[in-house]
Design a protein around this motif. Structure first.
Motif, PDB file in Angstrom:
ATOM      1  N   VAL A 224     -71.961  90.266  73.986  1.00 48.81           N
ATOM      2  CA  VAL A 224     -72.053  90.270  72.523  1.00 48.81           C
ATOM      3  C   VAL A 224     -70.678  90.053  71.907  1.00 48.81           C
ATOM      4  CG1 VAL A 224     -72.569  91.686  70.492  1.00 48.81           C
ATOM      5  CG2 VAL A 224     -74.117  91.707  72.461  1.00 48.81           C
ATOM      6  N   ASN A 225     -69.669  90.727  72.446  1.00 55.69           N
ATOM      7  CA  ASN A 225     -68.314  90.594  71.896  1.00 55.69           C
ATOM      8  C   ASN A 225     -67.744  89.192  72.078  1.00 55.69           C
ATOM      9  OD1 ASN A 225     -68.136  93.192  70.910  1.00 55.69           O
ATOM     10  ND2 ASN A 225     -67.310  94.030  72.812  1.00 55.69           N
ATOM     11  N   ARG A 226     -68.109  88.533  73.156  1.00 54.47           N
ATOM     12  CA  ARG A 226     -67.658  87.146  73.354  1.00 54.47           C
ATOM     13  C   ARG A 226     -68.202  86.238  72.252  1.00 54.47           C
ATOM     14  NH1 ARG A 226     -68.722  86.418  79.859  1.00 54.47           N
ATOM     15  NH2 ARG A 226     -66.735  87.304  80.605  1.00 54.47           N
ATOM     16  N   GLN A 227     -69.493  86.386  71.953  1.00 55.95           N
ATOM     17  CA  GLN A 227     -70.098  85.551  70.908  1.00 55.95           C
ATOM     18  C   GLN A 227     -69.542  85.921  69.533  1.00 55.95           C
ATOM     19  OE1 GLN A 227     -71.884  82.946  71.607  1.00 55.95           O
ATOM     20  NE2 GLN A 227     -71.944  83.442  73.790  1.00 55.95           N
ATOM     21  N   ASN A 228     -69.301  87.200  69.316  1.00 50.52           N
ATOM     22  CA  ASN A 228     -68.737  87.668  68.050  1.00 50.52           C
ATOM     23  C   ASN A 228     -67.334  87.091  67.844  1.00 50.52           C
ATOM     24  OD1 ASN A 228     -66.851  90.026  66.823  1.00 50.52           O
ATOM     25  ND2 ASN A 228     -68.850  90.053  65.805  1.00 50.52           N
ATOM     26  N   ALA A 229     -66.518  87.169  68.878  1.00 53.87           N
ATOM     27  CA  ALA A 229     -65.141  86.672  68.782  1.00 53.87           C
ATOM     28  C   ALA A 229     -65.102  85.161  68.584  1.00 53.87           C
ATOM     29  CB  ALA A 229     -64.378  87.051  70.050  1.00 53.87           C
ATOM     30  N   LYS A 230     -65.978  84.445  69.299  1.00 52.44           N
ATOM     31  CA  LYS A 230     -66.017  82.989  69.161  1.00 52.44           C
ATOM     32  C   LYS A 230     -66.397  82.593  67.737  1.00 52.44           C
ATOM     33  CE  LYS A 230     -68.165  78.790  70.987  1.00 52.44           C
ATOM     34  NZ  LYS A 230     -69.125  78.232  71.975  1.00 52.44           N
ATOM     35  N   ALA A 231     -67.365  83.306  67.160  1.00 55.20           N
ATOM     36  CA  ALA A 231     -67.795  82.995  65.792  1.00 55.20           C
ATOM     37  C   ALA A 231     -66.639  83.170  64.815  1.00 55.20           C
ATOM     38  CB  ALA A 231     -68.965  83.878  65.398  1.00 55.20           C
ATOM     39  N   TYR A 232     -65.871  84.258  64.954  1.00 53.34           N
ATOM     40  CA  TYR A 232     -64.719  84.470  64.079  1.00 53.34           C
ATOM     41  C   TYR A 232     -63.669  83.377  64.275  1.00 53.34           C
ATOM     42  CZ  TYR A 232     -66.099  89.063  62.304  1.00 53.34           C
ATOM     43  OH  TYR A 232     -66.735  90.089  61.649  1.00 53.34           O
ATOM     44  N   CYS A 233     -63.470  82.962  65.515  1.00 48.48           N
ATOM     45  CA  CYS A 233     -62.502  81.891  65.793  1.00 48.48           C
ATOM     46  C   CYS A 233     -62.936  80.598  65.127  1.00 48.48           C
ATOM     47  CB  CYS A 233     -62.354  81.704  67.300  1.00 48.48           C
ATOM     48  SG  CYS A 233     -61.165  80.429  67.787  1.00 48.48           S
ATOM     49  N   MET A 234     -64.223  80.260  65.257  1.00 50.39           N
ATOM     50  CA  MET A 234     -64.726  79.025  64.652  1.00 50.39           C
ATOM     51  C   MET A 234     -64.692  79.081  63.119  1.00 50.39           C
ATOM     52  SD  MET A 234     -65.454  76.952  67.145  1.00 50.39           S
ATOM     53  CE  MET A 234     -63.987  77.673  67.889  1.00 50.39           C
ATOM     54  N   LEU A 235     -64.795  80.295  62.554  1.00 52.94           N
ATOM     55  CA  LEU A 235     -64.687  80.449  61.096  1.00 52.94           C
ATOM     56  C   LEU A 235     -63.234  80.482  60.630  1.00 52.94           C
ATOM     57  CD1 LEU A 235     -67.461  83.159  60.535  1.00 52.94           C
ATOM     58  CD2 LEU A 235     -67.507  80.800  59.686  1.00 52.94           C
ATOM     59  N   LYS A 236     -62.304  80.349  61.600  1.00 52.47           N
ATOM     60  CA  LYS A 236     -60.854  80.374  61.331  1.00 52.47           C
ATOM     61  C   LYS A 236     -60.380  81.721  60.801  1.00 52.47           C
ATOM     62  CE  LYS A 236     -60.547  75.383  60.650  1.00 52.47           C
ATOM     63  NZ  LYS A 236     -60.079  74.266  59.801  1.00 52.47           N
ATOM     64  N   GLU A 237     -61.154  82.756  61.106  1.00 59.25           N
ATOM     65  CA  GLU A 237     -60.712  84.119  60.807  1.00 59.25           C
ATOM     66  C   GLU A 237     -59.978  84.629  62.049  1.00 59.25           C
ATOM     67  OE1 GLU A 237     -63.634  86.699  59.055  1.00 59.25           O
ATOM     68  OE2 GLU A 237     -64.700  85.011  58.137  1.00 59.25           O
ATOM     69  N   TYR A 238     -58.782  84.058  62.232  1.00 60.32           N
ATOM     70  CA  TYR A 238     -58.078  84.214  63.502  1.00 60.32           C
ATOM     71  C   TYR A 238     -57.622  85.640  63.777  1.00 60.32           C
ATOM     72  CZ  TYR A 238     -58.057  79.128  63.392  1.00 60.32           C
ATOM     73  OH  TYR A 238     -58.439  77.801  63.332  1.00 60.32           O
ATOM     74  N   LYS A 239     -57.237  86.388  62.776  1.00 61.05           N
ATOM     75  CA  LYS A 239     -56.769  87.751  63.009  1.00 61.05           C
ATOM     76  C   LYS A 239     -57.879  88.611  63.614  1.00 61.05           C
ATOM     77  CE  LYS A 239     -53.203  87.854  59.407  1.00 61.05           C
ATOM     78  NZ  LYS A 239     -52.101  87.802  60.404  1.00 61.05           N
ATOM     79  N   THR A 240     -59.088  88.512  63.056  1.00 59.38           N
ATOM     80  CA  THR A 240     -60.212  89.266  63.605  1.00 59.38           C
ATOM     81  C   THR A 240     -60.570  88.757  65.000  1.00 59.38           C
ATOM     82  OG1 THR A 240     -61.075  89.562  61.365  1.00 59.38           O
ATOM     83  CG2 THR A 240     -62.566  90.043  63.187  1.00 59.38           C
ATOM     84  N   ALA A 241     -60.537  87.448  65.175  1.00 59.26           N
ATOM     85  CA  ALA A 241     -60.841  86.876  66.497  1.00 59.26           C
ATOM     86  C   ALA A 241     -59.860  87.392  67.540  1.00 59.26           C
ATOM     87  CB  ALA A 241     -60.783  85.355  66.427  1.00 59.26           C
ATOM     88  N   VAL A 242     -58.571  87.475  67.178  1.00 57.34           N
ATOM     89  CA  VAL A 242     -57.563  87.997  68.111  1.00 57.34           C
ATOM     90  C   VAL A 242     -57.882  89.437  68.493  1.00 57.34           C
ATOM     91  CG1 VAL A 242     -55.147  88.731  68.299  1.00 57.34           C
ATOM     92  CG2 VAL A 242     -55.688  86.440  67.466  1.00 57.34           C
TER      93      VAL A 242
END
Length: 452
Positions: A224-242
């Motif tokens: 679940v966390n992998r998909q969550n992090a990828k979604a944030y990365c694709m939305l360019k919300e990089y701080k949350t993705a990190v």
């Protein structure tokens, strides 16, 4: 007295066997598996001792031998579900999902209400990529239990597998996962599958929504966390993705995708040293991924590894633009495919040959091109490529020579065939159309300043 002695002789082996079994079980309780393996004869057929030997062999990862033990008992009683399940587990451990599925199917037939048997049966079908059978087995489960979240989840997995060859099945997969989610929204595997479909369909906000809802009760599910992090990365919300990807790393996740997207997220957040560190790890796992090389090079260029950055970018170019030797091999393969396809478009084949020549340098291609034009009655191009071919043939290959270097009049070379065909085409054209310069480029002489 005689009867007593006979009775004792009858029961003594049984007593010894019972004592032996007790000792062997005690050995297994302290993880001494070598003792039962050594003391019990292979496939002895004893209903008490053979299972002990099989279990010991399985514990020592000697699954092939364990299979022989369980199979030796199965011959006597094919309806024993315990033996069937033990066999299935051994097959599963040795990556023989097909055989495991057969055993689980027999167990399901013997005990149709047993959900564990059904679950393992469908898992084996999915593992062996028998997606249509997995779909049918999932429907059979749901016919007995229409509220089963697990049944719908497996149905979604079956449809998702079928979508590999038929993308239309992906919508069926989503509906099945959605049905599973409505029945159990806390199943991490179901949530991860739904989020993956959202991410693959560029519905990143939806992927964030469904995964964040799940994370309210469980923040440790890796999928679940992998998909969550990828979604944030694709939305360019990089701080949350990190934050999400660093949490995954702290849980021991050092998969290629986690390292790659963490590197991208650091790069998007302008922390190039973090980007370089993670992308370098991703590069070690997959040295030929062009996207990794591209961002790794750009990250290096902004850190202390500027020369390495240039080398990585050049490596990406080498992968994208193959070497001439590889291109030559690919074109050879392409032309071989054309040879076995008689109905291929002749002009497509000609274009392939023209493109192949700069890499293969096989001048015989021009002869083959000329022959195709000839068959298409395009005589102007046929003559052009026959002559192009003849101009490249070395003198020592223009005429067939014997061992003494003398011409062989009975043997006709390709060069001679080309020359005679050109002559014949020109003669035939002369009688059809008269003399013209289509096939000739004669040298023009100057006389008194005027062209002749």
């Amino acid at each position: 007295m005689k009867n007593l002695i006979t009775l004792l002789l009858t029961f003594l082996p049984l007593l010894a066997n019972a004592q032996s079994e007790t000792d062997l079980r005690k050995a297994m309780e302290v993880y001494d598996y070598e003792t039962p393996i050594a003391q019990i004869a292979p496939a002895c057929g004893d209903s008490l001792l053979t299972p002990l030997r099989a279990q010991a062999l399985k514990a020592m990862n000697r699954h092939a031998e364990a299979l022989k033990e369980w199979n030796s008992l199965l011959k006597a009683d094919s309806t024993d579900t315990k033996i069937l399940i033990e066999l299935a587990e051994c097959y599963r451990q040795t990556n023989r999902a097909d055989q495991a599925g057969i055993c689980y199917a027999k167990a399901v037939a013997l005990q149709p209400e047993n959900k564990f048997f059904r679950q393992q049966y469908i898992r084996s079908l999915l593992t062996s990529e028998k997606y249509e059978s997995a779909r049918d087995a999932s429907h059979a489960w749901l016919e007995r239990d229409a509220v089963s979240a697990t049944g719908y989840k497996f149905l979604g997995m079956a449809y998702e597998g079928m979508a590999i060859s038929n993308p239309d099945m992906l919508s069926n997969a989503f509906f099945a996962y959605n049905a599973a989610y409505r029945r159990d929204s806390l199943d991490g595997q179901t949530v991860a599958h739904i989020a993956s479909i959202f991410n693959n369909n560029n519905q990143f906000a939806d992927a964030v929504s469904v995964t964040e809802t799940y994370r309210l009760t469980d923040t440790l599910n890796v999928d679940v966390n992998r998909q969550n992090a990828k979604a944030y990365c694709m939305l360019k919300e990089y701080k949350t993705a990190v934050l999400r990807y660093e949490a995954l790393k702290s849980m021991g996740d050092r998969s290629f995708t986690t390292l790659y997207y963490l590197g991208i997220s650091h790069y998007g957040d302008n922390w190039f040293y973090g980007s370089q560190e993670n992308l370098l790890e991703a590069h070690k796992k997959n040295p030929y991924d062009v996207n990794v090389l591209y961002y790794l090079a750009k990250s290096c260029a902004r850190t202390s590894w500027k020369e390495e950055g240039l080398a990585y970018m050049n490596k990406a170019f080498d992968i994208v633009v193959p070497e001439d030797s590889l291109m030559a091999r690919l074109y050879d393969g392409l032309l071989e495919c054309y040879r076995y396809l008689p109905k291929a478009d002749p002009y497509e084949k000609i274009e392939a040959m023209k493109e192949a020549y700069p890499y293969t340098k096989k001048y015989t291609l021009f002869f083959q091109i000329a022959e195709i034009y000839d068959r298409q009655k395009d005589y102007t191009n046929a003559v052009h490529y026959y002559e192009k071919y003849m101009a490249l043939v070395p003198k020592n290959k223009q005429v067939a020579l014997d061992d003494e270097g003398k011409p062989m009049p009975d043997v006709q070379t390709m060069y001679q065939r080309a020359r005679r065909r050109v002559e014949k085409i020109k003669v035939e054209d002369f009688f059809r159309n008269g003399a013209h310069d289509d096939y000739f480029e004669p040298k023009r002489m100057l006389l008194n300043g005027k062209k002749l």
